[in-house]
Design a protein around this motif. Structure first.
Motif, PDB file in Angstrom:
ATOM      1  N   MET A  54     -56.307  12.205 -60.718  1.00  0.00           N
ATOM      2  CA  MET A  54     -55.744  13.093 -61.730  1.00  0.00           C
ATOM      3  C   MET A  54     -54.235  12.883 -61.882  1.00  0.00           C
ATOM      4  SD  MET A  54     -58.043  15.026 -63.251  1.00  0.00           S
ATOM      5  CE  MET A  54     -58.725  13.374 -63.450  1.00  0.00           C
ATOM      6  N   GLY A  55     -53.577  12.546 -60.785  1.00  0.00           N
ATOM      7  CA  GLY A  55     -52.150  12.264 -60.878  1.00  0.00           C
ATOM      8  C   GLY A  55     -51.860  11.048 -61.732  1.00  0.00           C
ATOM      9  N   SER A  56     -52.803  10.113 -61.738  1.00  0.00           N
ATOM     10  CA  SER A  56     -52.618   8.895 -62.526  1.00  0.00           C
ATOM     11  C   SER A  56     -52.608   9.168 -64.019  1.00  0.00           C
ATOM     12  CB  SER A  56     -53.715   7.884 -62.190  1.00  0.00           C
ATOM     13  OG  SER A  56     -53.625   7.499 -60.826  1.00  0.00           O
ATOM     14  N   THR A  57     -53.117  10.336 -64.425  1.00  0.00           N
ATOM     15  CA  THR A  57     -52.986  10.696 -65.837  1.00  0.00           C
ATOM     16  C   THR A  57     -51.520  10.792 -66.231  1.00  0.00           C
ATOM     17  OG1 THR A  57     -53.043  13.084 -65.377  1.00  0.00           O
ATOM     18  CG2 THR A  57     -55.151  11.985 -65.759  1.00  0.00           C
ATOM     19  N   GLY A  58     -50.670  11.148 -65.255  1.00  0.00           N
ATOM     20  CA  GLY A  58     -49.235  11.196 -65.516  1.00  0.00           C
ATOM     21  C   GLY A  58     -48.657   9.824 -65.782  1.00  0.00           C
ATOM     22  N   VAL A  59     -49.214   8.793 -65.132  1.00  0.00           N
ATOM     23  CA  VAL A  59     -48.766   7.416 -65.378  1.00  0.00           C
ATOM     24  C   VAL A  59     -49.031   7.040 -66.828  1.00  0.00           C
ATOM     25  CG1 VAL A  59     -49.112   4.992 -64.770  1.00  0.00           C
ATOM     26  CG2 VAL A  59     -49.125   6.734 -62.973  1.00  0.00           C
ATOM     27  N   VAL A  60     -50.254   7.329 -67.283  1.00  0.00           N
ATOM     28  CA  VAL A  60     -50.639   6.983 -68.655  1.00  0.00           C
ATOM     29  C   VAL A  60     -49.791   7.752 -69.666  1.00  0.00           C
ATOM     30  CG1 VAL A  60     -52.537   7.009 -70.316  1.00  0.00           C
ATOM     31  CG2 VAL A  60     -52.984   6.453 -67.928  1.00  0.00           C
ATOM     32  N   GLU A  61     -49.634   9.052 -69.425  1.00  0.00           N
ATOM     33  CA  GLU A  61     -48.865   9.870 -70.367  1.00  0.00           C
ATOM     34  C   GLU A  61     -47.411   9.428 -70.427  1.00  0.00           C
ATOM     35  OE1 GLU A  61     -47.945  14.597 -71.296  1.00  0.00           O
ATOM     36  OE2 GLU A  61     -49.302  14.021 -69.673  1.00  0.00           O
ATOM     37  N   ALA A  62     -46.816   9.139 -69.271  1.00  0.00           N
ATOM     38  CA  ALA A  62     -45.419   8.705 -69.242  1.00  0.00           C
ATOM     39  C   ALA A  62     -45.237   7.381 -69.984  1.00  0.00           C
ATOM     40  CB  ALA A  62     -44.949   8.563 -67.797  1.00  0.00           C
ATOM     41  N   MET A  63     -46.166   6.461 -69.799  1.00  0.00           N
ATOM     42  CA  MET A  63     -46.058   5.165 -70.474  1.00  0.00           C
ATOM     43  C   MET A  63     -46.145   5.323 -71.988  1.00  0.00           C
ATOM     44  SD  MET A  63     -48.226   2.621 -67.954  1.00  0.00           S
ATOM     45  CE  MET A  63     -47.729   1.135 -68.831  1.00  0.00           C
ATOM     46  N   GLU A  64     -47.048   6.195 -72.453  1.00  0.00           N
ATOM     47  CA  GLU A  64     -47.204   6.382 -73.893  1.00  0.00           C
ATOM     48  C   GLU A  64     -45.998   7.093 -74.504  1.00  0.00           C
ATOM     49  OE1 GLU A  64     -49.281   4.949 -75.605  1.00  0.00           O
ATOM     50  OE2 GLU A  64     -50.981   4.475 -74.313  1.00  0.00           O
ATOM     51  N   ILE A  65     -45.446   8.071 -73.792  1.00  0.00           N
ATOM     52  CA  ILE A  65     -44.311   8.820 -74.328  1.00  0.00           C
ATOM     53  C   ILE A  65     -43.027   7.990 -74.259  1.00  0.00           C
ATOM     54  CG2 ILE A  65     -42.870  10.863 -74.024  1.00  0.00           C
ATOM     55  CD1 ILE A  65     -45.659  11.437 -75.166  1.00  0.00           C
ATOM     56  N   MET A  66     -42.797   7.329 -73.125  1.00  0.00           N
ATOM     57  CA  MET A  66     -41.574   6.535 -72.951  1.00  0.00           C
ATOM     58  C   MET A  66     -41.599   5.251 -73.781  1.00  0.00           C
ATOM     59  SD  MET A  66     -39.351   7.968 -70.961  1.00  0.00           S
ATOM     60  CE  MET A  66     -38.349   6.568 -70.459  1.00  0.00           C
ATOM     61  N   LEU A  67     -42.773   4.861 -74.239  1.00  0.00           N
ATOM     62  CA  LEU A  67     -42.899   3.633 -75.022  1.00  0.00           C
ATOM     63  C   LEU A  67     -41.996   3.660 -76.250  1.00  0.00           C
ATOM     64  CD1 LEU A  67     -44.571   0.962 -75.279  1.00  0.00           C
ATOM     65  CD2 LEU A  67     -46.109   2.243 -76.769  1.00  0.00           C
ATOM     66  N   ILE A 213     -57.424   2.753 -69.941  1.00  0.00           N
ATOM     67  CA  ILE A 213     -58.788   2.228 -69.951  1.00  0.00           C
ATOM     68  C   ILE A 213     -59.365   2.211 -68.535  1.00  0.00           C
ATOM     69  CG2 ILE A 213     -60.195   0.196 -70.461  1.00  0.00           C
ATOM     70  CD1 ILE A 213     -58.164  -0.454 -72.690  1.00  0.00           C
ATOM     71  N   ILE A 214     -58.546   1.846 -67.557  1.00  0.00           N
ATOM     72  CA  ILE A 214     -59.003   1.811 -66.162  1.00  0.00           C
ATOM     73  C   ILE A 214     -59.371   3.213 -65.680  1.00  0.00           C
ATOM     74  CG2 ILE A 214     -58.283   1.355 -63.785  1.00  0.00           C
ATOM     75  CD1 ILE A 214     -56.578  -0.941 -64.855  1.00  0.00           C
ATOM     76  N   LEU A 215     -58.560   4.200 -66.048  1.00  0.00           N
ATOM     77  CA  LEU A 215     -58.826   5.570 -65.608  1.00  0.00           C
ATOM     78  C   LEU A 215     -60.113   6.128 -66.189  1.00  0.00           C
ATOM     79  CD1 LEU A 215     -55.432   7.499 -65.454  1.00  0.00           C
ATOM     80  CD2 LEU A 215     -57.057   7.086 -63.625  1.00  0.00           C
ATOM     81  N   ILE A 216     -60.490   5.670 -67.374  1.00  0.00           N
ATOM     82  CA  ILE A 216     -61.755   6.118 -67.965  1.00  0.00           C
ATOM     83  C   ILE A 216     -62.911   5.783 -67.034  1.00  0.00           C
ATOM     84  CG2 ILE A 216     -63.369   5.704 -69.862  1.00  0.00           C
ATOM     85  CD1 ILE A 216     -60.926   5.344 -71.681  1.00  0.00           C
ATOM     86  N   LEU A 217     -62.824   4.619 -66.380  1.00  0.00           N
ATOM     87  CA  LEU A 217     -63.885   4.202 -65.468  1.00  0.00           C
ATOM     88  C   LEU A 217     -63.929   5.055 -64.199  1.00  0.00           C
ATOM     89  CD1 LEU A 217     -63.347   0.321 -65.756  1.00  0.00           C
ATOM     90  CD2 LEU A 217     -64.932   1.764 -67.063  1.00  0.00           C
ATOM     91  N   ALA A 218     -62.807   5.695 -63.870  1.00  0.00           N
ATOM     92  CA  ALA A 218     -62.746   6.501 -62.645  1.00  0.00           C
ATOM     93  C   ALA A 218     -63.244   7.928 -62.848  1.00  0.00           C
ATOM     94  CB  ALA A 218     -61.303   6.532 -62.126  1.00  0.00           C
ATOM     95  N   PHE A 219     -63.630   8.266 -64.068  1.00  0.00           N
ATOM     96  CA  PHE A 219     -64.002   9.642 -64.344  1.00  0.00           C
ATOM     97  C   PHE A 219     -65.316  10.067 -63.702  1.00  0.00           C
ATOM     98  CE2 PHE A 219     -60.535  10.115 -67.137  1.00  0.00           C
ATOM     99  CZ  PHE A 219     -60.419  11.471 -67.397  1.00  0.00           C
ATOM    100  N   LYS A 220     -66.133   9.126 -63.306  1.00  0.00           N
ATOM    101  CA  LYS A 220     -67.392   9.501 -62.655  1.00  0.00           C
ATOM    102  C   LYS A 220     -67.151  10.152 -61.290  1.00  0.00           C
ATOM    103  CE  LYS A 220     -68.197   4.929 -60.573  1.00  0.00           C
ATOM    104  NZ  LYS A 220     -69.148   3.795 -60.468  1.00  0.00           N
ATOM    105  N   PHE A 221     -65.959   9.976 -60.731  1.00  0.00           N
ATOM    106  CA  PHE A 221     -65.637  10.590 -59.440  1.00  0.00           C
ATOM    107  C   PHE A 221     -65.045  11.991 -59.598  1.00  0.00           C
ATOM    108  CE2 PHE A 221     -65.100   5.945 -58.905  1.00  0.00           C
ATOM    109  CZ  PHE A 221     -66.085   5.722 -57.967  1.00  0.00           C
ATOM    110  N   ILE A 222     -64.845  12.435 -60.844  1.00  0.00           N
ATOM    111  CA  ILE A 222     -64.202  13.717 -61.084  1.00  0.00           C
ATOM    112  C   ILE A 222     -65.247  14.763 -61.453  1.00  0.00           C
ATOM    113  CG2 ILE A 222     -62.504  14.968 -62.457  1.00  0.00           C
ATOM    114  CD1 ILE A 222     -61.380  12.775 -60.639  1.00  0.00           C
ATOM    115  N   PRO A 223     -65.434  15.810 -60.647  1.00  0.00           N
ATOM    116  CA  PRO A 223     -66.396  16.871 -60.993  1.00  0.00           C
ATOM    117  C   PRO A 223     -65.786  17.860 -61.970  1.00  0.00           C
ATOM    118  CG  PRO A 223     -65.384  17.354 -58.889  1.00  0.00           C
ATOM    119  CD  PRO A 223     -64.798  16.038 -59.340  1.00  0.00           C
TER     120      PRO A 223
END
Length: 469
Positions: A54-67, A213-223
Motif C-alpha cells: 500500500m505504501g508503494s501507491t505513494g511511489v506511483v502517485e508521486a511519479m505522476e504528480i511530479m512528472l 502496472i506492477i502494483l496492479i499485479l500485487a493486488f491479489k495479496f490485498i484483502p
C-alpha cells in the motif's frame, strides 16, 4: 379465612427460596469487534507486507504528480506554450483529482476500498501510457486530467492501512509512508535527468507508468477492509480476513463471535455536515486546502526558479535586455513565448536535494504526533511553514534558496503526514473514505491555484524587485 388460605403459598415460597438450588443463568456468549481483533492480533508480518504494497501507491502517485514539474520545460518548447498554458496542465490534473476524489470516496464507502483502489490503478496506468502518444497540447492536457482522475483513488490505500493497523502503531507507521512518496519523487527526477536529454519526454512517461502496472499485479495479496465488510453486513468475509491476518502474524483472535452494527446508510455526504462532525469537517477542509497550496506551490515554484534562473541577483543578461526592449516600445508579440531553457544537471541535483527535505523532519514528526498529539503537532509545523514562506522574500543566494526550499519541503511534508492520520482517525468507518475523499478534493483546489501563482505569476517574485512581464 382468606388469610389462612394464603399461608400455604407463603410456606411454599419460603421453602423454594431456602431449599431450592439457585438457578444458573444462561451465560451470554462472548463477542468482539473488528477494533478488538485488530488490537489483539497486534503488529506483525501481515502489516509489513501491507505497508510495503500500500505504501508503494505513494511511489506511483508521486511519479505522476511530479512528472509535470520535470516535463514542463520540454512541452513549453515543443508546443510553443505561454505561461498560462503550462500552468493549465497542472491545474487540469488537479481538477480531475478533485472531482473523482469525491466520487471514489462515495463509491469506496458503498462498495469497498479494495475495488475502488484497483479501478483507480487500472485507470491511472492506462491514461498515463496514453499520454506519451499525445499528438497535441490539447490531447496532453485532457489525458493528464484523466490521469489525475485515476490517481485520486490512491487515497484508499491509506484508509486500508489505517483500518488494519493497531492504534498505537498508526502514529509511527503512517508517517513512514512518506518514504514512498520521497522515493517516487526522487525516481522521476533521476529518470528525467537521464531519459529526457537522450530519448525524450514521451519515453519518460512510458517508463513512469511501469510501477503502476506492477502494483496492479500485487493486488491479489490485498484483502478488503474488515471494518468495511462488517459495516456492510458481510461478517463472514470480515472474520475470514481477520483469521488470515492472525494466522500470518502467528497470533490469535479474541474469544467469542464477531459483531458490529450493520450500517444501512453508508457514504452519505450529509453525514459530514451533521452537527456532530460539521466543525471538524470545515476545519479539516480549510487545513487541507492550505497545506496543499503550500506543498505544490513550493514544488512548482522551485521548478520555475530553476527553469528561469530567477535567483536574486542572477537574472540572465539576455532577459534583462528583453525587458528593456519591451519597455522601450517593442511589441510583446515579437518576443517568443518559448524560453527553451532545459534543466541542467545542476538543476536536477537541486531538485533532488530539496526533495530529500521531505523526510528530514520525519523522526521529529513521528515523536510530535505520538507525544504531543495530532492537533498540537500540526499547529507547530504549520506555523513554521508560514514563517519559512515569509523568509523566501529575503534576497538570498542560490545556496540560501536551496536551504529554504529544503526546510519548506520538510515542513509541508510533516503537515501532510499529520493531517492524513488525523482525518483517517476522526471519522467513523461509514464515512471515512468519503471524509478522506472530500478532504482530498479541497486539497486539490489549493493545488489548482498553485500553478497560476508559482508558474504564471513569476514576474512578481519579490526578490526580483520589479516585474519581468
Amino acid at each position: 379465612m382468606a388469610t389462612k388460605k394464603a399461608e400455604p403459598v407463603t410456606i411454599i415460597s419460603l421453602r423454594k427460596l431456602s431449599l431450592g438450588a439457585p438457578e444458573s443463568q444462561p451465560k451470554e456468549s462472548k463477542t468482539f469487534t473488528v477494533e478488538d481483533a485488530v488490537e489483539t492480533i497486534g503488529f506483525g508480518r501481515f502489516h509489513i507486507a501491507l505497508f510495503l504494497i500500500m505504501g508503494s501507491t505513494g511511489v506511483v502517485e508521486a511519479m505522476e504528480i511530479m512528472l509535470i514539474a520535470v516535463v514542463s520545460p520540454v512541452i513549453r518548447c515543443e508546443w510553443q506554450l505561454m505561461d498560462w498554458q503550462v500552468a493549465l496542465v497542472t491545474t487540469m490534473v488537479f481538477f480531475g483529482y478533485m472531482v473523482f476524489s469525491i466520487l471514489f470516496g462515495l463509491l469506496a464507502d458503498r462498495y469497498g476500498r479494495r475495488k475502488i483502489l484497483f479501478i483507480s490503478f487500472l485507470w491511472g496506468a492506462y491514461f498515463s501510457l496514453l499520454t506519451s502518444f499525445s499528438p497535441s497540447y490539447i490531447w496532453f492536457v485532457f489525458l493528464r486530467m484523466m490521469v489525475g482522475c485515476g490517481v485520486s483513488g490512491h487515497a484508499q490505500g491509506l484508509i486500508i492501512k489505517t483500518e488494519f493497523l493497531p492504534t498505537k502503531y498508526r502514529g509511527y507507521m503512517l508517517p513512514l509512508s512518506q518514504v514512498f512518496w520521497l522515493a517516487g519523487s526522487l525516481l522521476i527526477i533521476g529518470l528525467a535527468s537521464v531519459v529526457i536529454p537522450t530519448i525524450g519526454w514521451r519515453w519518460l512517461i512510458r517508463i513512469a507508468s511501469i510501477p503502476g502496472i506492477i502494483l496492479i499485479l500485487a493486488f491479489k495479496f490485498i484483502p478488503e477492509s474488515a471494518r468495511f465488510n462488517v459495516s456492510a453486513g458481510n461478517t463472514q468475509a470480515a472474520l475470514a480476513t481477520l483469521q488470515h491476518i492472525a494466522k500470518t502474524n502467528r497470533a490469535a483472535l479474541p474469544e467469542g463471535r464477531l459483531v458490529e452494527p450493520v450500517l444501512d446508510k453508508r457514504g452519505r455526504f450529509a453525514d459530514l455536515l451533521d452537527a456532530k462532525y460539521l466543525r471538524t469537517t470545515l476545519q479539516i477542509w480549510v487545513i487541507w486546502l492550505g497545506i496543499s497550496f503550500a506543498y505544490y506551490g513550493v514544488i512548482l515554484a522551485s521548478a520555475e526558479l530553476l527553469e528561469r534562473n530567477l535567483v536574486c541577483g542572477s537574472r540572465p543578461e539576455s532577459e534583462s535586455e528583453t525587458t528593456v526592449a519591451v519597455s522601450a516600445g517593442v511589441s510583446e508579440e515579437s518576443q517568443s513565448p518559448c524560453y527553451c531553457h532545459m534543466f541542467a544537471p545542476s538543476d536536477y541535483r537541486t531538485m533532488i536535494i530539496s526533495t530529500i527535505g521531505e523526510i528530514a523532519l520525519n523522526p521529529l514528526n513521528i515523536l510530535g504526533i505520538n507525544f504531543l498529539g495530532r492537533r498540537l503537532s500540526l499547529s507547530i509545523t504549520m506555523g513554521c511553514t508560514a514563517l519559512f514562506f515569509l523568509l523566501l522574500n529575503i534576497c538570498t543566494s542560490s545556496a540560501g534558496l536551496i536551504g529554504f526550499l529544503f526546510v519548506l519541503r520538510a515542513l509541508v511534508a510533516a503537515n501532510f503526514n499529520t493531517v492524513y492520520i488525523y482525518t483517517a482517525e476522526v471519522y467513523p468507518t461509514a464515512i471515512r473514505a468519503l471524509g478522506m475523499g472530500t478532504s482530498g478534493s479541497l486539497c486539490r483546489i489549493g493545488a489548482m491555484v498553485a500553478p497560476f501563482i508559482s508558474q504564471n505569476g513569476r514576474g512578481k517574485m519579490p526578490w526580483l524587485g520589479s516585474s519581468v512581464d
